[in-house]
Motif scaffolding. Structure first.
Motif, PDB file in Angstrom:
ATOM      1  N   ARG A  19       0.834  -1.199   0.000  1.00  8.79           N
ATOM      2  CA  ARG A  19       0.000   0.000   0.000  1.00  8.79           C
ATOM      3  C   ARG A  19       0.873   1.255   0.000  1.00  8.79           C
ATOM      4  N   ILE A  20       1.998   1.205   0.702  1.00  8.39           N
ATOM      5  CA  ILE A  20       2.951   2.320   0.682  1.00  8.39           C
ATOM      6  C   ILE A  20       3.551   2.447  -0.720  1.00  8.39           C
ATOM      7  N   ALA A  21       3.928   1.310  -1.307  1.00  6.08           N
ATOM      8  CA  ALA A  21       4.510   1.310  -2.654  1.00  6.08           C
ATOM      9  C   ALA A  21       3.512   1.840  -3.682  1.00  6.08           C
ATOM     10  N   ASN A  22       2.218   1.581  -3.467  1.00  2.00           N
ATOM     11  CA  ASN A  22       1.194   2.067  -4.400  1.00  2.00           C
ATOM     12  C   ASN A  22       1.259   3.582  -4.573  1.00  2.00           C
ATOM     13  N   LYS A  23       1.579   4.308  -3.494  1.00  2.00           N
ATOM     14  CA  LYS A  23       1.670   5.773  -3.576  1.00  2.00           C
ATOM     15  C   LYS A  23       2.743   6.184  -4.579  1.00  2.00           C
ATOM     16  N   ASP A  24       3.896   5.508  -4.538  1.00  2.00           N
ATOM     17  CA  ASP A  24       4.977   5.815  -5.483  1.00  2.00           C
ATOM     18  C   ASP A  24       4.607   5.374  -6.900  1.00  2.00           C
ATOM     19  N   VAL A  46       1.610   5.270  -8.195  1.00  2.00           N
ATOM     20  CA  VAL A  46       0.639   6.236  -8.728  1.00  2.00           C
ATOM     21  C   VAL A  46       1.383   7.430  -9.324  1.00  2.00           C
ATOM     22  N   LYS A  47       2.377   7.948  -8.599  1.00  2.00           N
ATOM     23  CA  LYS A  47       3.167   9.089  -9.099  1.00  2.00           C
ATOM     24  C   LYS A  47       3.914   8.715 -10.376  1.00  2.00           C
ATOM     25  N   LEU A  48       4.536   7.545 -10.386  1.00  2.00           N
ATOM     26  CA  LEU A  48       5.287   7.076 -11.558  1.00  2.00           C
ATOM     27  C   LEU A  48       4.354   6.927 -12.757  1.00  2.00           C
ATOM     28  N   ASP A  81       1.370   8.368 -13.262  1.00  2.00           N
ATOM     29  CA  ASP A  81       0.879   9.675 -13.704  1.00  2.00           C
ATOM     30  C   ASP A  81       1.920  10.408 -14.544  1.00  2.00           C
ATOM     31  N   LYS A  82       3.174  10.276 -14.188  1.00  2.00           N
ATOM     32  CA  LYS A  82       4.241  10.989 -14.883  1.00  2.00           C
ATOM     33  C   LYS A  82       4.578  10.375 -16.248  1.00  2.00           C
ATOM     34  N   TYR A  83       4.507   9.046 -16.365  1.00  2.00           N
ATOM     35  CA  TYR A  83       5.018   8.386 -17.586  1.00  2.00           C
ATOM     36  C   TYR A  83       3.981   7.624 -18.412  1.00  2.00           C
ATOM     37  N   LYS A  84       2.712   7.621 -17.997  1.00  2.00           N
ATOM     38  CA  LYS A  84       1.705   6.822 -18.716  1.00  2.00           C
ATOM     39  C   LYS A  84       1.561   7.226 -20.184  1.00  2.00           C
ATOM     40  N   LYS A 117      -5.050   4.105 -10.979  1.00  2.00           N
ATOM     41  CA  LYS A 117      -5.678   4.335 -12.281  1.00  2.00           C
ATOM     42  C   LYS A 117      -5.159   3.343 -13.324  1.00  2.00           C
ATOM     43  N   ASN A 118      -4.064   2.674 -13.019  1.00  2.00           N
ATOM     44  CA  ASN A 118      -3.477   1.717 -13.955  1.00  2.00           C
ATOM     45  C   ASN A 118      -4.268   0.406 -13.936  1.00  2.00           C
ATOM     46  N   PRO A 119      -4.098  -0.420 -14.977  1.00  2.00           N
ATOM     47  CA  PRO A 119      -4.826  -1.694 -15.023  1.00  2.00           C
ATOM     48  C   PRO A 119      -4.572  -2.548 -13.780  1.00  2.00           C
ATOM     49  N   GLN A 120      -5.662  -3.091 -13.233  1.00  2.00           N
ATOM     50  CA  GLN A 120      -5.585  -3.941 -12.046  1.00  2.00           C
ATOM     51  C   GLN A 120      -6.213  -5.297 -12.344  1.00  2.00           C
ATOM     52  N   LEU A 121      -5.437  -6.345 -12.085  1.00  2.00           N
ATOM     53  CA  LEU A 121      -5.894  -7.716 -12.291  1.00  2.00           C
ATOM     54  C   LEU A 121      -5.849  -8.440 -10.956  1.00  2.00           C
ATOM     55  N   ILE A 122      -6.597  -9.535 -10.870  1.00  2.00           N
ATOM     56  CA  ILE A 122      -6.590 -10.325  -9.634  1.00  2.00           C
ATOM     57  C   ILE A 122      -6.425 -11.803  -9.960  1.00  2.00           C
ATOM     58  N   ASP A 123      -5.593 -12.450  -9.160  1.00  2.00           N
ATOM     59  CA  ASP A 123      -5.442 -13.906  -9.213  1.00  2.00           C
ATOM     60  C   ASP A 123      -5.825 -14.380  -7.815  1.00  2.00           C
ATOM     61  N   PRO A 124      -7.123 -14.659  -7.602  1.00  2.00           N
ATOM     62  CA  PRO A 124      -7.691 -14.765  -6.263  1.00  2.00           C
ATOM     63  C   PRO A 124      -7.338 -16.015  -5.454  1.00  2.00           C
TER      64      PRO A 124
END
Length: 160
Positions: free
Chosen positions: A66-71, A73-75, A77-80, A108-115
């Motif tokens: 969850r902490i890594a998600n913050k970074d 998101v920034k990455l 947003d900057k390079y998408k 906002k990036n694609p999210q997949l799940i392998d449940p």
């Protein structure tokens, strides 16, 4: 008794060799995996070939993820807009908590799940031992780094 022990050792060794060979390694192409996204659509992982792709294994219950998600998101947003994609693969077994985490973390990036959690096929194929774990693929769809630094990711994005 000794022969049973030897047979068990041989089987264990064979299984460990088989699982090691199944794991993706540098130079390998995108695995042919299909997973559900957060909109219940089936997505082929190799459909992202043609972009620099960071595959990110995570889970809603993992504080480091969850902490890594913050970074991330920034990455993102900057390079998408520069032919770059981050594809999250969750190992959550609770889909509702996964969906809540996506909203809360503003992913906002694609999210997949392998449940199936750590018993998931994608976890075995990638050789995920812990999360978060990231895998960087070149535009040609080849694995070039496991758990790359942000500098490695940016350098790959900027390659023409």
């Amino acid at each position: 008794m000794n022969s049973i022990k030897n047979i068990l050792i041989a089987i264990t060794l064979l299984l460990s060799i088989t699982s090691v060979n199944a794991q993706i390694k540098k130079g390998d192409a995108f695995p042919n995996i299909q997973l559900q996204n957060d909109k219940n659509k089936t997505i082929k992982l190799n459909s992202y070939t043609g972009k620099t792709v960071l595959v990110d294994f995570w889970a809603s219950w993992c504080p480091y993820c969850r902490i890594a998600n913050k970074d991330l998101v920034k990455l993102y947003d900057k390079y998408k807009g520069q032919n770059f994609e981050i594809v999250g693969i969750s190992v959550d077994v609770d889909k509702a908590k996964w969906l809540q985490a996506i909203v809360k973390d503003k992913l906002k990036n694609p999210q997949l799940i392998d449940p199936k959690g750590f018993d998931a096929k994608s976890v075995a194929i990638f050789g995920v031992r812990g999360i978060p774990s990231t895998y960087l693929f070149s535009k040609s769809g080849k694995l070039i780094a496991i758990n790359p630094t942000e500098a490695q990711i940016i350098a790959q994005i900027k390659k023409q």
